[in-house]
Design a protein around this motif. Sequence first.
Motif, PDB file in Angstrom:
ATOM      1  N   ALA A  46      42.421  48.213  43.406  1.00  0.00           N
ATOM      2  CA  ALA A  46      43.084  47.878  42.144  1.00  0.00           C
ATOM      3  C   ALA A  46      43.875  46.580  42.273  1.00  0.00           C
ATOM      4  O   ALA A  46      43.874  45.743  41.363  1.00  0.00           O
ATOM      5  CB  ALA A  46      44.002  49.019  41.720  1.00  0.00           C
ATOM      6  N   SER A  47      44.532  46.394  43.414  1.00  0.00           N
ATOM      7  CA  SER A  47      45.289  45.165  43.640  1.00  0.00           C
ATOM      8  C   SER A  47      44.352  43.960  43.716  1.00  0.00           C
ATOM      9  O   SER A  47      44.645  42.896  43.168  1.00  0.00           O
ATOM     10  CB  SER A  47      46.105  45.279  44.932  1.00  0.00           C
ATOM     11  N   ALA A  48      43.213  44.137  44.407  1.00  0.00           N
ATOM     12  CA  ALA A  48      42.235  43.052  44.516  1.00  0.00           C
ATOM     13  C   ALA A  48      41.667  42.692  43.150  1.00  0.00           C
ATOM     14  O   ALA A  48      41.466  41.515  42.834  1.00  0.00           O
ATOM     15  CB  ALA A  48      41.115  43.452  45.468  1.00  0.00           C
ATOM     16  N   LEU A  49      41.424  43.713  42.324  1.00  0.00           N
ATOM     17  CA  LEU A  49      40.908  43.469  40.976  1.00  0.00           C
ATOM     18  C   LEU A  49      41.925  42.702  40.140  1.00  0.00           C
ATOM     19  O   LEU A  49      41.573  41.761  39.415  1.00  0.00           O
ATOM     20  CB  LEU A  49      40.573  44.804  40.314  1.00  0.00           C
ATOM     21  N   ALA A  50      43.203  43.073  40.248  1.00  0.00           N
ATOM     22  CA  ALA A  50      44.257  42.395  39.484  1.00  0.00           C
ATOM     23  C   ALA A  50      44.392  40.940  39.930  1.00  0.00           C
ATOM     24  O   ALA A  50      44.543  40.037  39.093  1.00  0.00           O
ATOM     25  CB  ALA A  50      45.575  43.138  39.645  1.00  0.00           C
ATOM     26  N   ARG A  51      44.342  40.708  41.249  1.00  0.00           N
ATOM     27  CA  ARG A  51      44.439  39.330  41.753  1.00  0.00           C
ATOM     28  C   ARG A  51      43.252  38.497  41.266  1.00  0.00           C
ATOM     29  O   ARG A  51      43.405  37.345  40.865  1.00  0.00           O
ATOM     30  CB  ARG A  51      44.477  39.321  43.281  1.00  0.00           C
ATOM     31  N   GLY A  52      42.067  39.100  41.305  1.00  0.00           N
ATOM     32  CA  GLY A  52      40.879  38.391  40.855  1.00  0.00           C
ATOM     33  C   GLY A  52      40.940  38.059  39.380  1.00  0.00           C
ATOM     34  O   GLY A  52      40.558  36.956  38.964  1.00  0.00           O
ATOM     35  N   ALA A  53      41.413  39.011  38.588  1.00  0.00           N
ATOM     36  CA  ALA A  53      41.531  38.774  37.145  1.00  0.00           C
ATOM     37  C   ALA A  53      42.502  37.630  36.865  1.00  0.00           C
ATOM     38  O   ALA A  53      42.269  36.804  35.973  1.00  0.00           O
ATOM     39  CB  ALA A  53      41.990  40.051  36.453  1.00  0.00           C
ATOM     40  N   GLU A  54      43.575  37.559  37.644  1.00  0.00           N
ATOM     41  CA  GLU A  54      44.541  36.475  37.477  1.00  0.00           C
ATOM     42  C   GLU A  54      43.914  35.125  37.832  1.00  0.00           C
ATOM     43  O   GLU A  54      44.129  34.129  37.126  1.00  0.00           O
ATOM     44  CB  GLU A  54      45.763  36.738  38.352  1.00  0.00           C
ATOM     45  N   GLN A  55      43.128  35.099  38.903  1.00  0.00           N
ATOM     46  CA  GLN A  55      42.492  33.849  39.319  1.00  0.00           C
ATOM     47  C   GLN A  55      41.450  33.368  38.313  1.00  0.00           C
ATOM     48  O   GLN A  55      41.185  32.162  38.210  1.00  0.00           O
ATOM     49  CB  GLN A  55      41.848  34.029  40.697  1.00  0.00           C
ATOM     50  N   LEU A  56      40.872  34.295  37.573  1.00  0.00           N
ATOM     51  CA  LEU A  56      39.831  33.942  36.603  1.00  0.00           C
ATOM     52  C   LEU A  56      40.355  33.897  35.168  1.00  0.00           C
ATOM     53  O   LEU A  56      39.566  33.784  34.231  1.00  0.00           O
ATOM     54  CB  LEU A  56      38.678  34.944  36.684  1.00  0.00           C
ATOM     55  N   ALA A  57      41.667  33.970  35.019  1.00  0.00           N
ATOM     56  CA  ALA A  57      42.248  34.057  33.677  1.00  0.00           C
ATOM     57  C   ALA A  57      41.875  32.865  32.809  1.00  0.00           C
ATOM     58  O   ALA A  57      41.706  32.988  31.592  1.00  0.00           O
ATOM     59  CB  ALA A  57      43.771  34.171  33.779  1.00  0.00           C
ATOM     60  N   GLY A  58      41.739  31.689  33.410  1.00  0.00           N
ATOM     61  CA  GLY A  58      41.423  30.499  32.631  1.00  0.00           C
ATOM     62  C   GLY A  58      39.942  30.210  32.502  1.00  0.00           C
ATOM     63  O   GLY A  58      39.558  29.196  31.898  1.00  0.00           O
ATOM     64  N   ALA A  59      39.098  31.088  33.034  1.00  0.00           N
ATOM     65  CA  ALA A  59      37.656  30.842  33.005  1.00  0.00           C
ATOM     66  C   ALA A  59      37.084  31.094  31.613  1.00  0.00           C
ATOM     67  O   ALA A  59      37.565  31.952  30.867  1.00  0.00           O
ATOM     68  CB  ALA A  59      36.952  31.740  34.020  1.00  0.00           C
ATOM     69  N   GLU A  60      36.043  30.341  31.288  1.00  0.00           N
ATOM     70  CA  GLU A  60      35.324  30.560  30.032  1.00  0.00           C
ATOM     71  C   GLU A  60      34.538  31.866  30.122  1.00  0.00           C
ATOM     72  O   GLU A  60      33.864  32.129  31.113  1.00  0.00           O
ATOM     73  CB  GLU A  60      34.363  29.395  29.785  1.00  0.00           C
ATOM     74  N   ARG A  61      34.615  32.669  29.088  1.00  0.00           N
ATOM     75  CA  ARG A  61      33.881  33.937  29.050  1.00  0.00           C
ATOM     76  C   ARG A  61      32.587  33.754  28.271  1.00  0.00           C
ATOM     77  O   ARG A  61      32.594  33.225  27.159  1.00  0.00           O
ATOM     78  CB  ARG A  61      34.727  35.050  28.419  1.00  0.00           C
ATOM     79  N   ILE A  62      31.492  34.208  28.851  1.00  0.00           N
ATOM     80  CA  ILE A  62      30.171  34.033  28.250  1.00  0.00           C
ATOM     81  C   ILE A  62      29.470  35.384  28.220  1.00  0.00           C
ATOM     82  O   ILE A  62      29.489  36.130  29.208  1.00  0.00           O
ATOM     83  CB  ILE A  62      29.326  33.026  29.070  1.00  0.00           C
ATOM     84  N   VAL A  63      28.867  35.724  27.098  1.00  0.00           N
ATOM     85  CA  VAL A  63      28.095  36.960  26.961  1.00  0.00           C
ATOM     86  C   VAL A  63      26.638  36.595  26.704  1.00  0.00           C
ATOM     87  O   VAL A  63      26.338  35.798  25.803  1.00  0.00           O
ATOM     88  CB  VAL A  63      28.641  37.845  25.819  1.00  0.00           C
ATOM     89  N   LEU A  64      25.741  37.176  27.487  1.00  0.00           N
ATOM     90  CA  LEU A  64      24.325  36.838  27.409  1.00  0.00           C
ATOM     91  C   LEU A  64      23.493  38.083  27.112  1.00  0.00           C
ATOM     92  O   LEU A  64      23.671  39.115  27.774  1.00  0.00           O
ATOM     93  CB  LEU A  64      23.860  36.231  28.740  1.00  0.00           C
ATOM     94  N   PRO A  65      22.588  38.019  26.150  1.00  0.00           N
ATOM     95  CA  PRO A  65      21.727  39.174  25.866  1.00  0.00           C
ATOM     96  C   PRO A  65      20.601  39.289  26.884  1.00  0.00           C
ATOM     97  O   PRO A  65      20.044  38.281  27.335  1.00  0.00           O
ATOM     98  CB  PRO A  65      21.171  38.859  24.476  1.00  0.00           C
TER      99      PRO A  65
END
Length: 310
Positions: A46-65
């Motif tokens: 859970a801690s690793a997931l939270a750290r990763g989410a913080e590091q990727l907070a500024g990343a562009e989100r893309i959804v692909l079909p």
Amino acid sequence: MAPFALEVTRFGFSLAGLLSPGFAGRLAFSLFCRTPSRRPKDGKAASALARGAEQLAGAERIVLPISRGTVAARRLGAASTDAPRVLIVHGWGSRAEYLARLAADLHKAGAEVVLLDLPGHGHSSGRHLNLRLAAEAICAVQERLGFSDIAIGHSFGGAAVMTAIGGIFPGACRFEPGRVVLLAAPSNIHWVIDGFCGMLKLRPSVRRAMVKRAEAVAGCPVDALDTVPIAARIGREILVLHAEEDKEVHAEHARRLEAAGPHVAVRWANGLGHRRIVAAPDVIAEIASFVFDDGAGIADEPEQRLSSSC
């Protein structure tokens, strides 16, 4: 799988295998492809997931079909148009956040980095995943964002990258990265199937039926999923990073890949096991060198940070 649930599952397959090996084999393949819960297993995860989410907070989100739902990707854009483009693909039961440190460090060094959540993982839809579906997701990134200079795959993600490059799935597009990094990746699907069948104590007849179903879904023989012939055929430079003590993917997989030719270089990241390898500073430095040095002479001059197989 919890011990009690495992015993119940074994009993069920034992009975089903007696009554109908074909049905049991199809059921086994469905279970084989069912992805685990997205919830972190423990506080450390859970801690690793939270750290990763913080590091990727500024990343562009893309959804692909894709054919079965959608897949999610995160992109860390580059400051210059000539920056190397890197695609990172996680392993089974993982997600983009767990490889965020690798992505963030490559991005800081100047690369454009895209992280893909495979089907049934992270922010992507579904609860099933197989190599053909993974190849479709990888190709969806290529079709939307263009070709990658480097593809990095951890564990299952490494096998997915290689089979997507191999173009072995009828009707599917071919993934065309410039070069490849494989982190603790399996090379032979038969070993994975054998481990699964051994865990459930499946009868040989059920295993045969399971393989038959796998081949029907993939559209090719299971033998075609061996990444060593693919590596030999494509001729791209491949950097293999593996720990000799890896308990989830035996080091023999790396040794098999090395035999594909001089364009494959193996570096031993001993002491890092199967999961810590993706965030280890020395491993990230080795990958960064490969990304930004165009892979020059990887088989000739082993880096000193990690040991070569020579």
